[in-house]
Design a protein around this motif. Structure first.
Motif, short mmCIF file in Angstrom:
data_model
loop_
_atom_site.label_atom_id
_atom_site.label_comp_id
_atom_site.label_asym_id
_atom_site.label_seq_id
_atom_site.Cartn_x
_atom_site.Cartn_y
_atom_site.Cartn_z
N LYS A 24 -10.57 0.11 4.33
CA LYS A 24 -11.72 0.75 4.96
C LYS A 24 -11.62 0.53 6.46
N ASP A 25 -11.41 1.61 7.18
CA ASP A 25 -11.32 1.54 8.64
C ASP A 25 -10.27 0.52 9.07
N ALA A 26 -9.14 0.52 8.36
CA ALA A 26 -8.06 -0.44 8.64
C ALA A 26 -7.16 0.10 9.74
N ASP A 27 -6.63 -0.81 10.54
CA ASP A 27 -5.69 -0.43 11.59
C ASP A 27 -4.42 0.12 10.93
N ILE A 28 -3.97 1.27 11.38
CA ILE A 28 -2.82 1.94 10.77
C ILE A 28 -1.56 1.08 10.82
N ARG A 29 -1.44 0.24 11.83
CA ARG A 29 -0.26 -0.63 11.92
C ARG A 29 -0.27 -1.69 10.82
N GLN A 30 -1.45 -2.19 10.45
CA GLN A 30 -1.55 -3.15 9.35
C GLN A 30 -1.26 -2.45 8.01
N VAL A 31 -1.67 -1.19 7.91
CA VAL A 31 -1.38 -0.42 6.70
C VAL A 31 0.13 -0.25 6.55
N VAL A 32 0.81 0.05 7.65
CA VAL A 32 2.27 0.19 7.61
C VAL A 32 2.91 -1.13 7.14
N GLU A 33 2.42 -2.25 7.63
CA GLU A 33 2.94 -3.54 7.20
C GLU A 33 2.74 -3.74 5.69
N ALA A 34 1.56 -3.40 5.19
CA ALA A 34 1.27 -3.56 3.77
C ALA A 34 2.17 -2.65 2.93
N VAL A 35 2.35 -1.40 3.36
CA VAL A 35 3.21 -0.46 2.64
C VAL A 35 4.65 -0.96 2.65
N SER A 36 5.08 -1.51 3.76
CA SER A 36 6.43 -2.05 3.85
C SER A 36 6.63 -3.20 2.88
N VAL A 49 1.50 5.78 17.74
CA VAL A 49 0.88 5.70 16.42
C VAL A 49 -0.23 4.66 16.47
N THR A 50 -1.44 5.15 16.50
CA THR A 50 -2.63 4.29 16.53
C THR A 50 -3.71 4.94 15.68
N GLY A 51 -4.71 4.18 15.35
CA GLY A 51 -5.85 4.73 14.63
C GLY A 51 -6.30 3.83 13.50
N ARG A 52 -7.38 4.25 12.88
CA ARG A 52 -7.97 3.53 11.78
C ARG A 52 -8.01 4.45 10.58
N VAL A 53 -7.65 3.91 9.42
CA VAL A 53 -7.56 4.72 8.21
C VAL A 53 -8.37 4.12 7.09
N THR A 54 -8.71 4.98 6.13
CA THR A 54 -9.41 4.56 4.94
C THR A 54 -8.71 5.14 3.72
#
Length: 182
Positions: A24-36, A49-54
């Motif tokens: 929820k409103d997560a930093d896209i760079r942290q999402v990339v780390e989790a996906v990796s 590449v910046t932004g917040r995602v849900t």
């Protein structure tokens, strides 16, 4: 990470690990780390590449499904993943056509992957089709006619290239067929 939640719960399965997502409103760079960490893929992020995602997934996703969801997140936010050997570059859509991509939709790993398709036309002029197809190509995509060989070159996401191929097949029919109107 005030106001943001990045929750990734790993579930051990017999064959393949799965993840339940609560981004929820997560930093896209942290999402990339989790996906990796889940997929084992290596990413290079463009500085833009910046932004917040849900992304909320009440059911666990395996690595392949997680990666497909990730590609959809990128598309929604105006980014694309471009494979380069063992690395995946995350770049803005606007620059994607400048990078090498799969040739043909069969070479694309999924519907959100960038691809380039060369289409030979038999019954319709390539330059005529450009005017018809141009509205179907997003700003980051590319569509050009090579009139000398009567070919089209399309660079876009695989799903959209497949859609345009279907339209082209319908239009590029022999024009000497009789049409019966009752």
């Amino acid at each position: 990470m005030a106001g943001a939640a990045l929750c990734l719960t790993m579930i051990a399965a017999a064959q393949q690990p799965a993840a339940t997502l609560n981004w929820k409103d997560a930093d896209i760079r942290q999402v990339v780390e989790a996906v990796s960490s889940v997929t084992g893929k290596n990413f290079i992020l463009d500085p833009r590449v910046t932004g917040r995602v849900t992304l909320l997934s009440p059911t666990p996703l395996g690595p392949d499904a997680l990666y497909e969801a990730f590609l959809s997140i990128l598309q929604v936010h105006g980014y694309v993943a471009v494979q380069s050997g063992d690395l995946i570059k995350i770049i803005p859509d606007a620059t994607a056509r400048q990078f090498p991509t799969a040739i043909g939709t069969a070479g694309a790993a999924g519907p959100d992957d960038m691809t380039t398709q060369v289409i030979q036309l038999n019954n319709v002029g390539a330059t005529q089709l450009v005017a018809l197809l141009r509205p179907l190509v997003p700003q980051y995509g590319h569509l050009v006619a090579h009139s000398a060989s009567n070919m089209l070159i399309i660079s876009d996401r695989a799903a959209n290239v497949n859609r345009m191929l279907s339209i082209i097949r319908r239009i590029d029919q022999a024009g000497d067929e009789e049409v019966l109107v009752e």
